[in-house]
Design a protein around this motif. Sequence first.
Motif, PDB file in Angstrom:
ATOM      1  N   ASN A 145       0.807  -1.218   0.000  1.00  0.00           N
ATOM      2  CA  ASN A 145       0.000   0.000   0.000  1.00  0.00           C
ATOM      3  C   ASN A 145       0.841   1.268   0.000  1.00  0.00           C
ATOM      4  N   LYS A 146       2.110   1.155   0.348  1.00  0.00           N
ATOM      5  CA  LYS A 146       3.006   2.310   0.336  1.00  0.00           C
ATOM      6  C   LYS A 146       3.476   2.662  -1.075  1.00  0.00           C
ATOM      7  N   LEU A 147       3.298   1.723  -2.008  1.00  0.00           N
ATOM      8  CA  LEU A 147       3.771   1.932  -3.375  1.00  0.00           C
ATOM      9  C   LEU A 147       2.887   2.929  -4.118  1.00  0.00           C
ATOM     10  N   LYS A 148       3.483   3.584  -5.108  1.00  0.00           N
ATOM     11  CA  LYS A 148       2.712   4.474  -5.960  1.00  0.00           C
ATOM     12  C   LYS A 148       1.747   3.651  -6.801  1.00  0.00           C
ATOM     13  N   SER A 149       0.658   4.286  -7.231  1.00  0.00           N
ATOM     14  CA  SER A 149      -0.384   3.557  -7.962  1.00  0.00           C
ATOM     15  C   SER A 149       0.141   2.911  -9.232  1.00  0.00           C
ATOM     16  N   GLU A 150       1.059   3.586  -9.940  1.00  0.00           N
ATOM     17  CA  GLU A 150       1.598   3.010 -11.173  1.00  0.00           C
ATOM     18  C   GLU A 150       2.442   1.786 -10.888  1.00  0.00           C
ATOM     19  N   VAL A 151       3.038   1.742  -9.698  1.00  0.00           N
ATOM     20  CA  VAL A 151       3.824   0.570  -9.325  1.00  0.00           C
ATOM     21  C   VAL A 151       2.903  -0.575  -8.914  1.00  0.00           C
ATOM     22  N   LYS A 152       1.826  -0.253  -8.230  1.00  0.00           N
ATOM     23  CA  LYS A 152       0.857  -1.285  -7.842  1.00  0.00           C
ATOM     24  C   LYS A 152       0.310  -2.003  -9.067  1.00  0.00           C
ATOM     25  N   ASN A 153       0.141  -1.274 -10.152  1.00  0.00           N
ATOM     26  CA  ASN A 153      -0.407  -1.866 -11.372  1.00  0.00           C
ATOM     27  C   ASN A 153       0.476  -2.977 -11.918  1.00  0.00           C
ATOM     28  N   VAL A 154       1.772  -2.907 -11.583  1.00  0.00           N
ATOM     29  CA  VAL A 154       2.711  -3.930 -12.036  1.00  0.00           C
ATOM     30  C   VAL A 154       2.256  -5.319 -11.604  1.00  0.00           C
ATOM     31  N   PHE A 155       1.663  -5.399 -10.416  1.00  0.00           N
ATOM     32  CA  PHE A 155       1.336  -6.696  -9.834  1.00  0.00           C
ATOM     33  C   PHE A 155       0.016  -7.294 -10.320  1.00  0.00           C
ATOM     34  N   LYS A 156      -0.751  -6.530 -11.085  1.00  0.00           N
ATOM     35  CA  LYS A 156      -2.068  -7.018 -11.504  1.00  0.00           C
ATOM     36  C   LYS A 156      -1.980  -8.260 -12.378  1.00  0.00           C
ATOM     37  N   GLU A 157      -0.989  -8.309 -13.260  1.00  0.00           N
ATOM     38  CA  GLU A 157      -0.851  -9.456 -14.164  1.00  0.00           C
ATOM     39  C   GLU A 157       0.366 -10.312 -13.818  1.00  0.00           C
ATOM     40  N   ALA A 158       1.032  -9.962 -12.736  1.00  0.00           N
ATOM     41  CA  ALA A 158       2.214 -10.726 -12.344  1.00  0.00           C
ATOM     42  C   ALA A 158       1.810 -12.072 -11.747  1.00  0.00           C
ATOM     43  N   SER A 159       2.652 -13.067 -11.961  1.00  0.00           N
ATOM     44  CA  SER A 159       2.330 -14.408 -11.455  1.00  0.00           C
ATOM     45  C   SER A 159       3.523 -15.055 -10.779  1.00  0.00           C
ATOM     46  N   TYR A 160       3.215 -15.994  -9.913  1.00  0.00           N
ATOM     47  CA  TYR A 160       4.222 -16.783  -9.206  1.00  0.00           C
ATOM     48  C   TYR A 160       3.923 -18.251  -9.449  1.00  0.00           C
ATOM     49  N   THR A 161       4.946 -18.995  -9.833  1.00  0.00           N
ATOM     50  CA  THR A 161       4.797 -20.434 -10.082  1.00  0.00           C
ATOM     51  C   THR A 161       5.839 -21.203  -9.286  1.00  0.00           C
ATOM     52  N   SER A 162       5.398 -22.200  -8.559  1.00  0.00           N
ATOM     53  CA  SER A 162       6.329 -23.090  -7.863  1.00  0.00           C
ATOM     54  C   SER A 162       6.199 -24.484  -8.463  1.00  0.00           C
ATOM     55  N   ILE A 163       7.343 -25.111  -8.670  1.00  0.00           N
ATOM     56  CA  ILE A 163       7.378 -26.473  -9.215  1.00  0.00           C
ATOM     57  C   ILE A 163       8.293 -27.308  -8.332  1.00  0.00           C
ATOM     58  N   TYR A 164       7.760 -28.372  -7.768  1.00  0.00           N
ATOM     59  CA  TYR A 164       8.541 -29.269  -6.926  1.00  0.00           C
ATOM     60  C   TYR A 164       8.647 -30.619  -7.616  1.00  0.00           C
ATOM     61  N   ARG A 165       9.855 -31.141  -7.732  1.00  0.00           N
ATOM     62  CA  ARG A 165      10.073 -32.430  -8.394  1.00  0.00           C
ATOM     63  C   ARG A 165      10.714 -33.404  -7.409  1.00  0.00           C
ATOM     64  N   PHE A 166      10.311 -34.671  -7.528  1.00  0.00           N
ATOM     65  CA  PHE A 166      10.770 -35.697  -6.592  1.00  0.00           C
ATOM     66  C   PHE A 166      11.184 -36.958  -7.343  1.00  0.00           C
ATOM     67  N   GLU A 167      11.958 -37.807  -6.670  1.00  0.00           N
ATOM     68  CA  GLU A 167      12.373 -39.076  -7.262  1.00  0.00           C
ATOM     69  C   GLU A 167      11.277 -40.122  -7.138  1.00  0.00           C
ATOM     70  N   LYS A 168      10.447 -39.984  -6.097  1.00  0.00           N
ATOM     71  CA  LYS A 168       9.362 -40.938  -5.874  1.00  0.00           C
ATOM     72  C   LYS A 168       8.015 -40.314  -6.270  1.00  0.00           C
ATOM     73  N   PRO A 169       7.025 -41.139  -6.600  1.00  0.00           N
ATOM     74  CA  PRO A 169       5.706 -40.615  -6.952  1.00  0.00           C
ATOM     75  C   PRO A 169       5.018 -39.930  -5.774  1.00  0.00           C
ATOM     76  N   VAL A 170       4.217 -38.930  -6.075  1.00  0.00           N
ATOM     77  CA  VAL A 170       3.457 -38.218  -5.055  1.00  0.00           C
ATOM     78  C   VAL A 170       2.231 -39.027  -4.666  1.00  0.00           C
ATOM     79  N   SER A 171       2.064 -39.222  -3.377  1.00  0.00           N
ATOM     80  CA  SER A 171       0.898 -39.954  -2.881  1.00  0.00           C
ATOM     81  C   SER A 171      -0.255 -38.995  -2.567  1.00  0.00           C
TER      82      SER A 171
END
Length: 225
Positions: free
Chosen positions: A159-185
């Motif tokens: 909320n401290k950011l300027k409005s034009e900076v806040k707009n940056v986050f509207k379409e921004a995304s975060y992706t996490s990918i976890y890989r393992f040697e064994k199958p996921v139960s």
Amino acid sequence: MIKRNLGYFILILLVGMFSSCFQIIEEINVAANGSGTVNLTVNLSASKTKVASIMLLDSVNGYKVPSKQKIHKEMDEVVAYLKNSPGISNVKKTVDLENYIASVSFAFKNISNINNVNQNVLKKMKIKAVNNSSYSYNPETNTFQRSYAHTKEALTEYNKLKSEVKNVFKEASYTSIYRFEKPVSTCSNPLAKVSKTKKAVMLNTGMLGLINGKTNISNKIVLSK
């Protein structure tokens, strides 16, 4: 990401809050003994034309535009720090300033090493952390856990950011990918998807959901014995 892990640190270096669309991708590969590798990527390629034009300026809306030399220097400092971090090895970086994609990768002896690195890099670079995220892996029970808790401080900082900076986050995304040697139960987070091979779990979400606390990325993943 305003939850502030190493990926968000790289974001600050490269985006400078000037891009309208970006991705943060966190990939963690965990071996059966709890060791593994990490690859953190910031991808601004969807906005590369805009970013390229901004890189020609000294500042935008009161924010200093980092030079290419500055970006490389800061990334080199991160690599140097990681190389001296306990349990961390094989540190590498890639910086593609044609497509504006940067990544840092490294190996760890124990996944708890990641928790220390995230916090210490932020402190070293004088970035105020609001990170309530940690990782653990128990090889005896074949259980991987990512614990995450939203803090009000994340929204306060946003909320401290300027409005034009806040707009940056509207379409921004975060992706996490976890890989393992064994199958996921089993996988506890309903937003996560298990791959067809059962050896990878992916979670993709918008950045705003993390900032305002509407998205929880905690996950408990139990592997088959």
